[in-house]
Design a protein around this motif. Structure first.
Motif, PDB file in Angstrom:
ATOM      1  N   SER A   8       0.846  -1.193   0.000  1.00 54.75           N
ATOM      2  CA  SER A   8       0.000   0.000   0.000  1.00 54.75           C
ATOM      3  C   SER A   8       0.879   1.240   0.000  1.00 54.75           C
ATOM      4  N   ASP A   9       0.261   2.394  -0.216  1.00 57.81           N
ATOM      5  CA  ASP A   9       1.026   3.642  -0.229  1.00 57.81           C
ATOM      6  C   ASP A   9       1.711   3.882   1.108  1.00 57.81           C
ATOM      7  N   ALA A  10       1.008   3.606   2.214  1.00 62.01           N
ATOM      8  CA  ALA A  10       1.589   3.820   3.543  1.00 62.01           C
ATOM      9  C   ALA A  10       2.757   2.861   3.778  1.00 62.01           C
ATOM     10  N   GLN A  11       2.627   1.628   3.356  1.00 59.74           N
ATOM     11  CA  GLN A  11       3.709   0.661   3.530  1.00 59.74           C
ATOM     12  C   GLN A  11       4.911   1.020   2.669  1.00 59.74           C
ATOM     13  N   TRP A  12       4.659   1.463   1.445  1.00 55.93           N
ATOM     14  CA  TRP A  12       5.752   1.861   0.577  1.00 55.93           C
ATOM     15  C   TRP A  12       6.505   3.057   1.155  1.00 55.93           C
ATOM     16  N   GLN A  13       5.802   4.052   1.682  1.00 52.91           N
ATOM     17  CA  GLN A  13       6.463   5.208   2.276  1.00 52.91           C
ATOM     18  C   GLN A  13       7.312   4.796   3.468  1.00 52.91           C
ATOM     19  N   ARG A  14       6.915   3.721   4.152  1.00 56.63           N
ATOM     20  CA  ARG A  14       7.670   3.287   5.320  1.00 56.63           C
ATOM     21  C   ARG A  14       9.028   2.691   4.943  1.00 56.63           C
ATOM     22  N   ILE A  15       9.119   1.994   3.820  1.00 57.69           N
ATOM     23  CA  ILE A  15      10.374   1.319   3.478  1.00 57.69           C
ATOM     24  C   ILE A  15      11.139   2.026   2.363  1.00 57.69           C
ATOM     25  N   GLU A  16      10.563   3.027   1.735  1.00 53.53           N
ATOM     26  CA  GLU A  16      11.210   3.648   0.579  1.00 53.53           C
ATOM     27  C   GLU A  16      12.590   4.184   0.923  1.00 53.53           C
ATOM     28  N   SER A  17      12.707   4.824   2.088  1.00 54.85           N
ATOM     29  CA  SER A  17      13.990   5.407   2.469  1.00 54.85           C
ATOM     30  C   SER A  17      15.021   4.355   2.870  1.00 54.85           C
ATOM     31  N   LEU A  18      14.605   3.105   3.063  1.00 54.53           N
ATOM     32  CA  LEU A  18      15.511   2.038   3.477  1.00 54.53           C
ATOM     33  C   LEU A  18      16.138   1.310   2.298  1.00 54.53           C
ATOM     34  N   LEU A  19      15.698   1.625   1.085  1.00 54.92           N
ATOM     35  CA  LEU A  19      16.168   0.911  -0.097  1.00 54.92           C
ATOM     36  C   LEU A  19      17.465   1.518  -0.615  1.00 54.92           C
ATOM     37  N   PRO A  20      18.240   0.751  -1.366  1.00 58.70           N
ATOM     38  CA  PRO A  20      19.471   1.301  -1.962  1.00 58.70           C
ATOM     39  C   PRO A  20      19.158   2.482  -2.873  1.00 58.70           C
ATOM     40  N   ALA A  21      20.080   3.419  -2.948  1.00 55.80           N
ATOM     41  CA  ALA A  21      19.892   4.609  -3.771  1.00 55.80           C
ATOM     42  C   ALA A  21      19.717   4.200  -5.224  1.00 55.80           C
ATOM     43  N   ASN A  22      18.830   4.909  -5.912  1.00 54.08           N
ATOM     44  CA  ASN A  22      18.531   4.592  -7.306  1.00 54.08           C
ATOM     45  C   ASN A  22      19.572   5.223  -8.215  1.00 54.08           C
ATOM     46  N   GLY A  23      20.728   4.652  -8.209  1.00 54.18           N
ATOM     47  CA  GLY A  23      21.815   5.133  -9.055  1.00 54.18           C
ATOM     48  C   GLY A  23      23.065   4.339  -8.764  1.00 54.18           C
ATOM     49  N   ARG A  24      23.594   3.654  -9.731  1.00 56.80           N
ATOM     50  CA  ARG A  24      24.768   2.817  -9.533  1.00 56.80           C
ATOM     51  C   ARG A  24      25.632   2.895 -10.776  1.00 56.80           C
ATOM     52  N   PRO A  25      26.912   2.641 -10.688  1.00 56.03           N
ATOM     53  CA  PRO A  25      27.776   2.697 -11.862  1.00 56.03           C
ATOM     54  C   PRO A  25      27.292   1.746 -12.949  1.00 56.03           C
ATOM     55  N   GLY A  26      27.173   2.254 -14.146  1.00 51.79           N
ATOM     56  CA  GLY A  26      26.794   1.410 -15.270  1.00 51.79           C
ATOM     57  C   GLY A  26      25.328   1.418 -15.605  1.00 51.79           C
ATOM     58  N   GLY A  27      24.495   2.098 -14.842  1.00 56.41           N
ATOM     59  CA  GLY A  27      23.075   2.124 -15.163  1.00 56.41           C
ATOM     60  C   GLY A  27      22.231   2.529 -13.990  1.00 56.41           C
ATOM     61  N   GLN A  28      20.933   2.494 -14.178  1.00 51.89           N
ATOM     62  CA  GLN A  28      19.963   2.871 -13.161  1.00 51.89           C
ATOM     63  C   GLN A  28      19.156   1.647 -12.758  1.00 51.89           C
ATOM     64  N   TRP A  29      18.772   1.614 -11.486  1.00 45.87           N
ATOM     65  CA  TRP A  29      17.869   0.577 -11.031  1.00 45.87           C
ATOM     66  C   TRP A  29      16.522   0.744 -11.731  1.00 45.87           C
ATOM     67  N   ALA A  30      15.873  -0.364 -12.059  1.00 48.70           N
ATOM     68  CA  ALA A  30      14.477  -0.295 -12.452  1.00 48.70           C
ATOM     69  C   ALA A  30      13.658   0.141 -11.241  1.00 48.70           C
ATOM     70  N   ASP A  31      12.449   0.621 -11.497  1.00 45.39           N
ATOM     71  CA  ASP A  31      11.602   1.167 -10.437  1.00 45.39           C
ATOM     72  C   ASP A  31      11.505   0.191  -9.259  1.00 45.39           C
ATOM     73  N   HIS A  32      11.944   0.651  -8.091  1.00 42.00           N
ATOM     74  CA  HIS A  32      11.981  -0.224  -6.923  1.00 42.00           C
ATOM     75  C   HIS A  32      10.592  -0.753  -6.571  1.00 42.00           C
ATOM     76  N   ARG A  33       9.605   0.104  -6.562  1.00 41.83           N
ATOM     77  CA  ARG A  33       8.295  -0.318  -6.090  1.00 41.83           C
ATOM     78  C   ARG A  33       7.704  -1.393  -6.989  1.00 41.83           C
ATOM     79  N   ARG A  34       7.822  -1.234  -8.292  1.00 45.62           N
ATOM     80  CA  ARG A  34       7.278  -2.231  -9.205  1.00 45.62           C
ATOM     81  C   ARG A  34       7.994  -3.566  -9.036  1.00 45.62           C
ATOM     82  N   VAL A  35       9.305  -3.522  -8.894  1.00 43.78           N
ATOM     83  CA  VAL A  35      10.064  -4.763  -8.741  1.00 43.78           C
ATOM     84  C   VAL A  35       9.730  -5.444  -7.425  1.00 43.78           C
ATOM     85  N   ILE A  36       9.645  -4.681  -6.333  1.00 43.54           N
ATOM     86  CA  ILE A  36       9.321  -5.272  -5.034  1.00 43.54           C
ATOM     87  C   ILE A  36       7.927  -5.873  -5.055  1.00 43.54           C
TER      88      ILE A  36
END
Length: 314
Positions: A8-36
């Motif tokens: 849910s939106d409330a659950q996603w807001q709770r863990i969003e800040s705990l995820l790895p930063a969306n940016g890494r050498p060589g490319g970008q992460w796909a959308d975290h929420r959709r993948v999770i």
């Protein structure tokens, strides 16, 4: 629109800040929420990875993210943060009051067998890898992937600790034929609730509750050395052996029936866990990926218990 088995939106807001930063050498992460959400859908339904609905994107991306985060401990760190936050903001959630209204931190220990699907077998033998391990080292031989033969066939066993709100705190996997009592100290060694700010992690509960499978001299002596109260049922053969020895047998161990009734929290935790079909039946070949699936299910259990959904307005 939030679909079944998704955050849910409330659950996603709770863990969003705990995820790895969306940016890494060589490319970008796909959308975290959709993948999770894809990982959660697979954990809840148990479908093969290639059969994930197209709305979650490429199934290879979802699987690789789950495998990677299972290996590097990302899922585990998210669960740790949820436990820390719950302990810091809602002490009564982690430290339940006992029946005599004195504050007491009690944990409940139990185990459950997970039948392994035929797709979980056949992993190539490989030397031990440096995947994160918390606390004690595994007590079985490395490279066996926590799979074994029992009367139920090819199975894995999950030895777990749960709090009084039926939430998983720590666990250890083993082959299905592994006994419960030998895993007692190994599972307790994994219990580490870190504090918000300075201070040592909390590792010593006030009380441990367990069924007859954990009644042994060594386990009770271990709890006495650590100053932990034991509420563990004693099987009839141990009681008969003590009585047959007369005074040499000593006094029976203390047993609180009212406290023992609260051990059902571990069984309720197992029931919540096995609502996820990828937990009730193991499909993962590698033990560290299966532990990642267990952790994903535990994260959802903690989110449902700690995140308050906004009330619907008419």
């Amino acid at each position: 629109m939030v679909r079944r088995h998704e955050l849910s939106d409330a659950q996603w807001q709770r863990i969003e800040s705990l995820l790895p930063a969306n940016g890494r050498p060589g490319g970008q992460w796909a959308d975290h929420r959709r993948v999770i959400n894809g990982v959660l859908f697979r954990a809840r339904t148990g479908v093969p990875w290639p059969d994930l609905p197209e709305r979650y994107g490429s199934w290879q991306t979802v699987y690789e993210r789950h495998r990677r985060w299972s290996a590097d401990g990302t899922w585990r760190r998210i669960l740790d943060e949820l436990q820390i936050e719950a302990d810091a903001t809602d002490p009564d959630g982690a430290l339940e009051r006992s029946l005599d209204q004195q504050r007491e931190w009690a944990v409940n220990i139990d185990s459950t067998s997970c039948r392994a699907h035929q797709h979980a077998a056949g992993a190539r033998h490989c030397p031990p890898r440096d995947f994160p391990q918390r606390g004690a080292e595994p007590v079985w031989r490395a490279g066996r992937e926590a799979l074994g033969r029992s009367r139920g066939g090819l199975t894995s066993k999950v030895h777990l600790l749960a709090d009084d709100r039926a939430r998983p705190l720590a666990w250890q996997t083993s082959p299905g034929q592994r006994g419960d009592s030998p895993m007692f100290t190994a599972v307790l060694a994994l219990l580490r609730i870190r504090r918000r700010g300075p201070g040592r992690p909390r590792t010593r509960p006030d009380r441990v509750r367990g069924d007859k499978a954990y009644s042994s001299h060594d386990n009770r002596a271990y709890l006495r050395r650590r100053g932990i109260k034991a509420t563990i049922a004693q099987p009839e053969d141990q009681r008969a052996n003590r009585r047959s020895r007369g005074q040499i047998g000593g006094r029976p161990p203390a047993f609180d029936r009212a406290q023992y009734r609260r051990r059902s929290a571990a069984e309720r935790c197992v029931s919540k866990w096995k609502q996820f079909r990828a937990v009730a039946t193991r499909y993962d070949k590698r033990d560290y990926v299966f532990n990642g699936t267990l952790t994903v299910a535990a994260i959802v259990i903690w989110l449902r218990d700690t995140v308050q959904e906004p009330s619907e307005t008419t």
